[in-house]
Design an enzyme around this catalytic site. Structure first.
Site, PDB file in Angstrom:
ATOM      1  N   ASN A   9       0.771  -1.274   0.068  1.00  0.00           N
ATOM      2  CA  ASN A   9      -0.033   0.252  -0.073  1.00  0.00           C
ATOM      3  C   ASN A   9       0.964   1.285   0.103  1.00  0.00           C
ATOM      4  OD1 ASN A   9      -1.931   2.018   0.350  1.00  0.00           O
ATOM      5  ND2 ASN A   9      -2.321   1.505   2.654  1.00  0.00           N
ATOM      6  N   LYS A  11       0.131   4.203  -0.310  1.00  0.00           N
ATOM      7  CA  LYS A  11      -0.647   5.331   0.291  1.00  0.00           C
ATOM      8  C   LYS A  11      -0.439   6.564  -0.806  1.00  0.00           C
ATOM      9  CE  LYS A  11      -0.099   3.637   4.793  1.00  0.00           C
ATOM     10  NZ  LYS A  11      -0.313   3.841   6.287  1.00  0.00           N
ATOM     11  N   HIS A  94      -9.785   1.204   4.467  1.00  0.00           N
ATOM     12  CA  HIS A  94      -8.478   1.408   5.251  1.00  0.00           C
ATOM     13  C   HIS A  94      -8.810   2.380   6.432  1.00  0.00           C
ATOM     14  CE1 HIS A  94      -4.556   2.808   6.173  1.00  0.00           C
ATOM     15  NE2 HIS A  94      -3.909   1.618   5.661  1.00  0.00           N
ATOM     16  N   GLU A  96      -7.208   4.899   7.282  1.00  0.00           N
ATOM     17  CA  GLU A  96      -7.282   6.439   6.788  1.00  0.00           C
ATOM     18  C   GLU A  96      -8.318   6.674   6.188  1.00  0.00           C
ATOM     19  OE1 GLU A  96      -3.237   5.999   5.249  1.00  0.00           O
ATOM     20  OE2 GLU A  96      -2.506   5.472   7.187  1.00  0.00           O
ATOM     21  N   GLU A 166      -5.745  -4.802  10.582  1.00  0.00           N
ATOM     22  CA  GLU A 166      -4.818  -3.528  10.873  1.00  0.00           C
ATOM     23  C   GLU A 166      -5.143  -2.557  12.218  1.00  0.00           C
ATOM     24  OE1 GLU A 166      -2.669  -2.515   7.006  1.00  0.00           O
ATOM     25  OE2 GLU A 166      -4.281  -1.144   7.128  1.00  0.00           O
ATOM     26  N   GLY A 172       1.657   2.829  10.754  1.00  0.00           N
ATOM     27  CA  GLY A 172       2.728   3.913  10.479  1.00  0.00           C
ATOM     28  C   GLY A 172       3.344   4.317  11.952  1.00  0.00           C
ATOM     29  N   SER A 211       2.961  -1.468  10.562  1.00  0.00           N
ATOM     30  CA  SER A 211       4.462  -1.294  10.834  1.00  0.00           C
ATOM     31  C   SER A 211       5.123  -2.939  10.641  1.00  0.00           C
ATOM     32  CB  SER A 211       4.669  -0.842  12.426  1.00  0.00           C
ATOM     33  OG  SER A 211       4.325   0.373  12.510  1.00  0.00           O
TER      34      SER A 211
END
Ligand code: PGA
Length: 250
Positions: A9, A11, A94, A96, A166, A172, A211
């Site tokens: 991904n 991003k 996701h 985000e 996740e 991150g 991560s």
């Protein structure tokens, strides 16, 4: 036996100049035999990365999709368009998207359905926030996120789908879930689906994301219910990403 899957991904990262050598390095690496690999660049780079991947075992995916059919939806991208430029996968829900852009469980479920209506395999992201984990609500959150898809499309939706667990606090942040924490959540996800359809649940690939790095991938991927990874930051560095692929190969 579920085949391992590793999804990159990117991003909102990359440029034409940076993408080409990264993809080239991935394609040049020793055969990906035994592992499936998907690259998810930003929309504007899909076609160019797709051209580079042509005929390769590495597949193309998008990071988001509109739940609606083509029409008056300024700034959105329909599932049929993703299919048209060669995508086979799409990341849906996701964290985000959920937290920065307000996507709720119902919208995410509709996006899963939109993807599948165009034969795209959705990579459905689920996961709890730190406060929810600390309050002991992890399983409740995962159940709610999965149940929205079950309610709209039934257990059959998971036959041609991938789930990515996740934990939001691990994305991150450099803070990875321990292999035991990941396994526990993955086993819960599989049990939840097994209560609706045991066969589909046992064939479902559940990826861990948050991560993942070369240094922790192997231990995560050897957990019984961890079928690969959704890789953010580490997927932008060829050497790191290739080590993660090697860890998935076992
Ligand atoms: P990260 O991101 O690997 O950079 O934590 C994972 C993801 O958001 O998919």
């Amino acid at each position: 036996m579920r085949r391992k899957l590793v999804v990159a991904n990117w991003k909102m990262h990359g440029s034409r100049a940076e993408n080409a050598p990264l993809v080239e390095a991935i394609l040049a690496a020793p055969s990906h035999a035994g592992v499936d690999c998907v690259l998810c660049p930003p929309f504007v780079y899909l076609q160019e990365v797709g051209r580079q991947l042509r005929d390769a075992a590495v597949k193309l995916g998008a990071q988001n999709v509109c739940a609606e059919a083509p029409g008056a939806q300024t700034g959105e991208i329909a599932a049929s368009m993703l299919r048209d430029v060669g995508c086979e996968y799409v990341i849906v829900g996701h964290s985000e998207r959920r937290h920065l852009y307000g996507e709720d469980d119902v919208l995410v479920a509709r996006k899963v359905a939109a993807a599948q209506s165009r034969r795209l395999t959705p990579i459905l992201c689920v996961g709890e926030q730190l406060a929810e984990r600390e309050a002991g609500e992890t399983e409740e959150v995962l159940a709610r996120q999965l149940d929205a898809v079950l309610a709209l499309s039934g257990a059959g939706a998971f036959e041609h789908a991938v789930v990515a667990y996740e934990p939001v606090w691990a994305i991150g942040t450099g803070r990875t879930a321990s292999p035991a924490q990941a396994q526990q959540a993955h086993a819960f996800i599989r049990r939840r689906l097994a209560s609706r359809d045991a066969k589909i649940a046992s064939g479902l690939r559940i990826l861990y994301g948050g991560s993942v790095k070369a240094g922790n991938a192997r231990e995560l991927f050897t957990q019984e219910d961890v079928d690969g990874g959704l890789i953010g930051g580490a997927s932008l560095q060829a050497e790191e990403f290739l080590s993660i692929l090697a860890a998935a190969r076992g």
